[in-house]
Design an enzyme around this catalytic site. Structure first.
Site, PDB file in Angstrom:
ATOM      1  CD  GLN A 265      -1.339   1.626  -3.480  1.00 42.71           C
ATOM      2  OE1 GLN A 265      -1.786   2.540  -2.793  1.00 42.71           O
ATOM      3  NE2 GLN A 265      -0.064   1.284  -3.487  1.00 42.71           N
TER       4      GLN A 265
ATOM      5  CB  SER B 190      -0.956  -0.032   1.193  1.00 42.69           C
ATOM      6  OG  SER B 190      -1.916   0.989   1.107  1.00 42.69           O
TER       7      SER B 190
END
Length: 295
Positions: free
Chosen positions: A243, A87
């Protein structure tokens, strides 16, 4: 082949980075520069702040980025053959392989944190860790719930984090517990990261990323959205934008790095979470961590 990986949000701790500041002239210079870039004294919060101080998204993400990137810069023999980050950690990885400069990376991380914080304030939301069930069962339950609930982090076999509305997460945890999950634990997070509820943040970050120059990296980055390696700056940009609303495919990332020849796995940054996840995938992998100046 040497693989270097970088942790994401949740790995922060009080006092993080203070040893770097006190022992490395380069780190001290970059910490001071970070205060100027961010417009607030993040070093004071990192070094002297409480757990609650560090939980603020606008602090957490730059703090972890700084700790990870500056640790990498102090390593004497830092020559990665492949990189990845979980992340937020993907931004650290992109500085590590030369796609982004330190300054540009920090600015993007700050913009990302602020955009995500604003998205969290639009609608109350959360995440939960589901342990002990096949991914397919978790995916099926998420799809069956009317409220927004989606798989967010495929961390390792048998561990999947879900993300969505509070009502949706509560319902999913109830059903998944009935289906035999060993744990269905709501996480203490600001919102539903890696879900459709982050769309406002994705749009805001997309504008910043598209306006930024990305360089050709020195080695491939395995990106969260597809777990595939790439060295194409434009592809990296698109995957980094996607993302925010897409799941982190970390299990597949680890498997692909191993398949592509990784012989050592080093986590750089606070904590040991990524090392633990690798042990769930391949216990034979040479796994180490660098989380302090001494290390």
């Amino acid at each position: 082949m040497k693989a270097y990986v970088f942790p994401g949000q949740g790995a922060q701790f009080p006092g993080m980075g203070k040893d770097l500041y006190e022992n490395s002239a380069e780190a001290k210079e970059l910490f001071d520069k970070a205060n100027d870039i961010l417009g607030f004294d993040i070093t004071n919060i990192m070094f002297e702040g409480t757990v609650d101080d560090l939980k603020q998204t606008k602090v957490t993400q730059p703090a972890i980025f700084l700790h990870s990137v500056l640790l990498a810069k102090t390593l004497k023999d830092f020559t990665p053959d492949m990189v990845a980050g979980h992340s937020l950690g993907e931004f650290s990885a992109l500085v590590a392989n030369g796609t982004l400069t330190f300054e540009v990376g920090l600015k993007l991380v700050s913009q990302r944190a602020l955009a995500m914080q604003k998205a969290c304030e639009i609608e109350p939301s959360t995440m939960a860790a589901i342990v002990g069930l096949d991914d397919a069962i978790v995916e099926e339950v998420c799809a069956s719930i009317e409220d927004i609930v989606v798989p967010a982090n495929y961390n390792c076999p048998g561990q999947l984090v879900i993300s969505g509305s509070i009502a949706g997460i509560d319902k999913a945890c109830e059903i998944l517990t009935e289906k035999g999950a060993r744990r269905a634990l709501k996480l203490v997070v600001g919102g539903a990261f890696h879900s459709p509820l982050m769309e406002p943040a994705r749009e805001e970050l997309a504008a910043a990323i598209k306006a930024t120059t990305f360089s050709t990296p020195t080695c491939p980055v395995y990106q969260n959205v597809n777990a595939a390696p790439t060295s194409d700056p434009e592809v990296i940009k698109e995957n980094l934008i996607a993302q925010l609303t897409a799941p982190v495919r970390w299990t597949k990332t680890m498997q692909n790095m191993i398949a592509d020849g990784a012989t050592s796995w080093t986590e750089i940054g606070p904590g040991k979470v990524l090392q633990g996840l690798m042990m769930k995938v391949d216990r034979k992998m040479e796994t180490t961590g660098v989380s302090s100046y001494e290390a």
